[in-house]
Every structure is written in C-alpha cells, then in structure tokens.
Design an enzyme around this catalytic site. Sequence first.
Site, PDB file in Angstrom:
ATOM      1  N   CYS A  59       0.839  -1.206   0.000  1.00 47.90           N
ATOM      2  CA  CYS A  59       0.000   0.000   0.000  1.00 47.90           C
ATOM      3  C   CYS A  59       0.875   1.258   0.000  1.00 47.90           C
ATOM      4  O   CYS A  59       1.839   1.354   0.755  1.00 47.90           O
ATOM      5  CB  CYS A  59      -0.903  -0.010   1.238  1.00 47.90           C
ATOM      6  N   CYS A  63       0.642   4.681   6.951  1.00 55.95           N
ATOM      7  CA  CYS A  63       0.028   4.510   8.285  1.00 55.95           C
ATOM      8  C   CYS A  63       0.979   3.743   9.209  1.00 55.95           C
ATOM      9  O   CYS A  63       1.362   2.600   8.912  1.00 55.95           O
ATOM     10  CB  CYS A  63      -1.288   3.765   8.159  1.00 55.95           C
ATOM     11  N   CYS A  66       0.495   0.008  10.391  1.00 53.73           N
ATOM     12  CA  CYS A  66       0.013  -1.007   9.443  1.00 53.73           C
ATOM     13  C   CYS A  66       1.117  -1.839   8.816  1.00 53.73           C
ATOM     14  O   CYS A  66       2.117  -1.304   8.311  1.00 53.73           O
ATOM     15  CB  CYS A  66      -0.812  -0.336   8.350  1.00 53.73           C
ATOM     16  N   CYS A 104     -16.649  -8.910   6.177  1.00 50.74           N
ATOM     17  CA  CYS A 104     -15.943  -7.653   5.930  1.00 50.74           C
ATOM     18  C   CYS A 104     -14.705  -7.945   5.091  1.00 50.74           C
ATOM     19  O   CYS A 104     -13.946  -8.859   5.406  1.00 50.74           O
ATOM     20  CB  CYS A 104     -15.497  -7.038   7.251  1.00 50.74           C
ATOM     21  N   CYS A 136     -19.509  -5.640   4.286  1.00 49.35           N
ATOM     22  CA  CYS A 136     -18.794  -4.398   4.581  1.00 49.35           C
ATOM     23  C   CYS A 136     -17.463  -4.461   3.838  1.00 49.35           C
ATOM     24  O   CYS A 136     -16.844  -5.529   3.773  1.00 49.35           O
ATOM     25  CB  CYS A 136     -18.556  -4.292   6.090  1.00 49.35           C
ATOM     26  N   CYS A 196     -19.190   2.647   8.921  1.00 47.67           N
ATOM     27  CA  CYS A 196     -18.458   1.879   9.929  1.00 47.67           C
ATOM     28  C   CYS A 196     -17.177   2.656  10.189  1.00 47.67           C
ATOM     29  O   CYS A 196     -16.294   2.710   9.328  1.00 47.67           O
ATOM     30  CB  CYS A 196     -18.153   0.474   9.427  1.00 47.67           C
ATOM     31  N   ARG A 268     -17.749  -2.326  18.114  1.00 47.96           N
ATOM     32  CA  ARG A 268     -17.065  -3.589  17.812  1.00 47.96           C
ATOM     33  C   ARG A 268     -15.748  -3.711  18.565  1.00 47.96           C
ATOM     34  O   ARG A 268     -14.867  -2.851  18.421  1.00 47.96           O
ATOM     35  CB  ARG A 268     -16.805  -3.689  16.295  1.00 47.96           C
TER      36      ARG A 268
HETATM   37  N1  SAM Z   1      -6.656   0.639   3.348  1.00 47.38           N
HETATM   38  C1  SAM Z   1      -7.872   0.873   3.972  1.00 47.38           C
HETATM   39  C2  SAM Z   1      -7.872   2.067   4.888  1.00 47.38           C
HETATM   40  O1  SAM Z   1      -6.876   2.366   5.491  1.00 47.38           O
HETATM   41  O2  SAM Z   1      -8.909   2.695   5.035  1.00 47.38           O
HETATM   42  C3  SAM Z   1      -8.428  -0.312   4.706  1.00 47.38           C
HETATM   43  C4  SAM Z   1      -7.599  -1.309   5.483  1.00 47.38           C
HETATM   44  S1  SAM Z   1      -6.991  -0.767   7.063  1.00 47.38           S
HETATM   45  C5  SAM Z   1      -5.924  -2.111   7.428  1.00 47.38           C
HETATM   46  C6  SAM Z   1      -8.379  -0.828   8.178  1.00 47.38           C
HETATM   47  C7  SAM Z   1      -8.193  -0.357   9.601  1.00 47.38           C
HETATM   48  O3  SAM Z   1      -7.577  -1.375  10.372  1.00 47.38           O
HETATM   49  C8  SAM Z   1      -7.295   0.841   9.833  1.00 47.38           C
HETATM   50  O4  SAM Z   1      -7.956   2.050   9.619  1.00 47.38           O
HETATM   51  C9  SAM Z   1      -6.927   0.693  11.293  1.00 47.38           C
HETATM   52  O5  SAM Z   1      -7.852   1.389  12.103  1.00 47.38           O
HETATM   53  C10 SAM Z   1      -7.033  -0.805  11.526  1.00 47.38           C
HETATM   54  N2  SAM Z   1      -5.690  -1.390  11.753  1.00 47.38           N
HETATM   55  C11 SAM Z   1      -4.752  -1.614  10.815  1.00 47.38           C
HETATM   56  N3  SAM Z   1      -3.615  -2.128  11.358  1.00 47.38           N
HETATM   57  C12 SAM Z   1      -3.843  -2.209  12.689  1.00 47.38           C
HETATM   58  C13 SAM Z   1      -3.047  -2.655  13.788  1.00 47.38           C
HETATM   59  N4  SAM Z   1      -1.809  -3.079  13.634  1.00 47.38           N
HETATM   60  N5  SAM Z   1      -3.596  -2.626  15.026  1.00 47.38           N
HETATM   61  C14 SAM Z   1      -4.872  -2.187  15.193  1.00 47.38           C
HETATM   62  N6  SAM Z   1      -5.656  -1.755  14.185  1.00 47.38           N
HETATM   63  C15 SAM Z   1      -5.162  -1.754  12.954  1.00 47.38           C
HETATM   64 FE1  SF4 Z   2      -2.740   1.167   3.430  1.00 48.92          FE
HETATM   65 FE2  SF4 Z   2      -2.648  -0.018   5.815  1.00 48.92          FE
HETATM   66 FE3  SF4 Z   2      -2.940   2.615   5.660  1.00 48.92          FE
HETATM   67 FE4  SF4 Z   2      -4.963   1.014   4.892  1.00 48.92          FE
HETATM   68  S1  SF4 Z   2      -4.138   1.215   6.957  1.00 48.92           S
HETATM   69  S2  SF4 Z   2      -4.196   2.815   3.829  1.00 48.92           S
HETATM   70  S3  SF4 Z   2      -3.802  -0.716   4.050  1.00 48.92           S
HETATM   71  S4  SF4 Z   2      -1.141   1.448   4.976  1.00 48.92           S
END
Ligand code: SAM
Ligand code: SF4
Length: 329
Positions: A59, A63, A66, A104, A136, A196, A268
């Site tokens: 990606c 973030c 992530c 989801c 979702c 959501c 949730r």
């Molecule tokens: N790429 C999309 C986005 O960011 O909107 C969707 C996927 S993203 C992995 C979905 C959500 O998962 C993130 O917004 C975050 O809140 C949560 N998330 C991701 N990695 C995480 C982690 N290591 N621990 C807790 N929550 C996490």
């Molecule tokens: Fe990409 Fe992870 Fe950020 Fe979603 S949370 S936009 S998958 S880096």
Amino acid sequence: MHQKADPSFRHDWTIDEIIALYDLPLLELIARANRIHREFHDVNDVQKASLLSIKTGGCPEDCGYCSQSAHHGEVQLDRIDMMKSEAVLALAARAKAAGADRFCMGAAWRSVRDGAAFDSVLDMVRGVRALGMEACVTLGMLTESQAARLKEAGLTAYNHNLDTSREFYPNIVTTRSYDDRLATLNAVRAAGIEMCCGGIIGMGESVADRAAMLQTLAGFNPHPESVPINALVPIAGTPLAQNARVEPLDFVRMIAVARIVLPAARVRLSAGRSVLNREAQILCLVAGANSIFYGEALLTTPNASASEDDALFAALAPQSNAETAPHLE
Ligand code: SAM
Ligand code: SF4
Ligand code: DTB
C-alpha cells in the site's frame, strides 16, 4: 438498519465531558454504559463478523500501525494480489456456516480506482449479500460515484476509520489528511451506505486524543451505525512496533465511553482482542461492545483462536445448553 434519529442523541459533547466519563470510577462507568446498552440493544446479541484481506500489502500510504504499507520495508509480509471473487465467496459461505452474519473485506489500497479490480469487489459484495450476510468493505478513499456503485451492488456498510484525533493524526499518517478521511465518510453517507468508523488506541495518544476521536464520531449526524474500537497490534517492522500493549481496562473504558456517547451504534471489540482473556472480553461486552471479529485471522495478524471463541460463546450461552455448565454435586 439505519441509525434511528433519536432526538435525545447528542452531537455536541465537549472534550471535557468525554474525559470526565473516561475518568469515572470504573464500576460507575461500566454501570452507566451498561444501562444505555440495555436501553438500546438486546444485551445477548453479540454479532460475529468475519474479516478477510482480499488484496494484501504494497500500500502506498504510510500509516504507522500497518503491516501493509510499502513504506515499512522491514515488515515480514507476503504481498497477495487481488483474490478471485469465487475464492472470496467460498470463504464467506464458510464464515456463514460457522455463525458469522457479517462479512468484511479489506483491500490495501490508498483509494479505489475504477476498473477490473473494483468490478470484482462489486461482484463480491453482490455474492455476500446473496448469501444473506451483511457486507462491509474497506478500500481506502472513495468518490461519491464509486460509493453509489457499491450501494447499488447492495453494500451494507463501508469501513473507514478516523483512527485517532485530528491533532494526533499527523504523528501516525502523513500521506493523507484527516479531511481526506472525512470526505470519504461524507461520500459513504451521501450514497446511503451505513458508516463503519472507529479507531485505534495504544498508538501513543493521550486520553484527550481518545476523547477527541469519540467527540468527532458523536458529532456525525446521524451517528455512525458501526464503531470498531481497535487496540494497536504492534507489528515488527512498523514504526509502532515497540509500543506497549494496551492495558485491558483502558480498552474497557474506551468501549464504555463509546457506548455512552453513541448509544445505538454497534460497538465492535476489534483488533487486539487476542491478548484479552475471556473474562476481560466479557467485561468489554458488559461495557457495551456488541460485536467481535470471529475467525482465526484479522487482515494480516492472528485473531483469537476458534477454541477460545467457542469458550467465550459457551460462557455467554444459557447454562442449561452450554457444554461448560458447572456441575454442582
Ligand atoms: N486501506 C484501507 C484504509 O486504510 O482505510 C483499509 C484497510 S486498514 C488495514 C483498516 C483499519 O484497520 C485501519 O484504519 C486501522 O484502524 C485498523 N488497523 C490496521 N492495522 C492495525 C493494527 N496493527 N492494530 C490495530 N488496528 C489496525
Ligand atoms: Fe494502506 Fe494499511 Fe494505511 Fe490502509 S491502513 S491505507 S492498508 S497502509
Ligand atoms: C477495523 O477497524 N479493524 C479491522 C477492520 N476495521 C478492517 C482491521 C484490523 C486489522 C488488524 C491488523 C491486521 O490484521 O493487519
């Protein structure tokens, strides 16, 4: 079900009011949250949602939490291209057979692009709905016309988290802004799709940041129908890898305050559940959580195991039917 427009719902909480709730004596906080929970929900109704990563890794966003960001080169993660919709629907059917009623799907995209991959997501949404499950998706940023196409395919809800407060956000993500998040959420609402939207605790934010995130969530009118509260799962190779795990009772407090300020939302108990023991998870449910992710994996990290979840649901079930019913002899 769309959020009831209850005139008693507040959209004007102040940060101080929310912090004061967060800081209440724990038992008072849980009692208040549980009273509101009972007023708006069947307390025995704990929804099982199943989660699947349909496109994993690579990606372009940064973030900090992530595993799927291409910016975190040290993370051990296999990239997986977009799954075929038949394979996804077979897993959805399996999740349904295991008791999930919401499916989801997450894709590691910065934003949706029109084309074959999006068409295939629309197919998946139609297929999940045809199984009789809620659908979702979380696909990153979205335009209004893309949201309308998802709605037409039957999408129940779109997941797009605030993650944290506006102030703390730039410490975690720099490749997009808080306002980008809000624009996508507005597109979701404009299309008539359920929202959501929640966030993560344990990223180094203060209680005031947690309160500010809940203030923004409660400021939506109507409130989001679904609010995932995640505890950071620290992932090796990400900037937040060394963060301490969230204290379980902080998780309980966050859920309780979410329940109080968002009375009718489905709150949730999301990522981070696997390190809570059964009793701590039950405390989260008493405090107002009414959904869990059910299944052995989240997107890229392990979830609570099936046997742990069976033990959780056995404990919640009427004891005359439960295999674990105590024998008093
Ligand atoms: N790429 C999309 C986005 O960011 O909107 C969707 C996927 S993203 C992995 C979905 C959500 O998962 C993130 O917004 C975050 O809140 C949560 N998330 C991701 N990695 C995480 C982690 N290591 N621990 C807790 N929550 C996490
Ligand atoms: Fe990409 Fe992870 Fe950020 Fe979603 S949370 S936009 S998958 S880096
Ligand atoms: C949400 O708020 N939590 C889920 C879902 N929305 C998509 C994702 C949790 C991801 C946890 C880290 C991982 O497995 O990669």
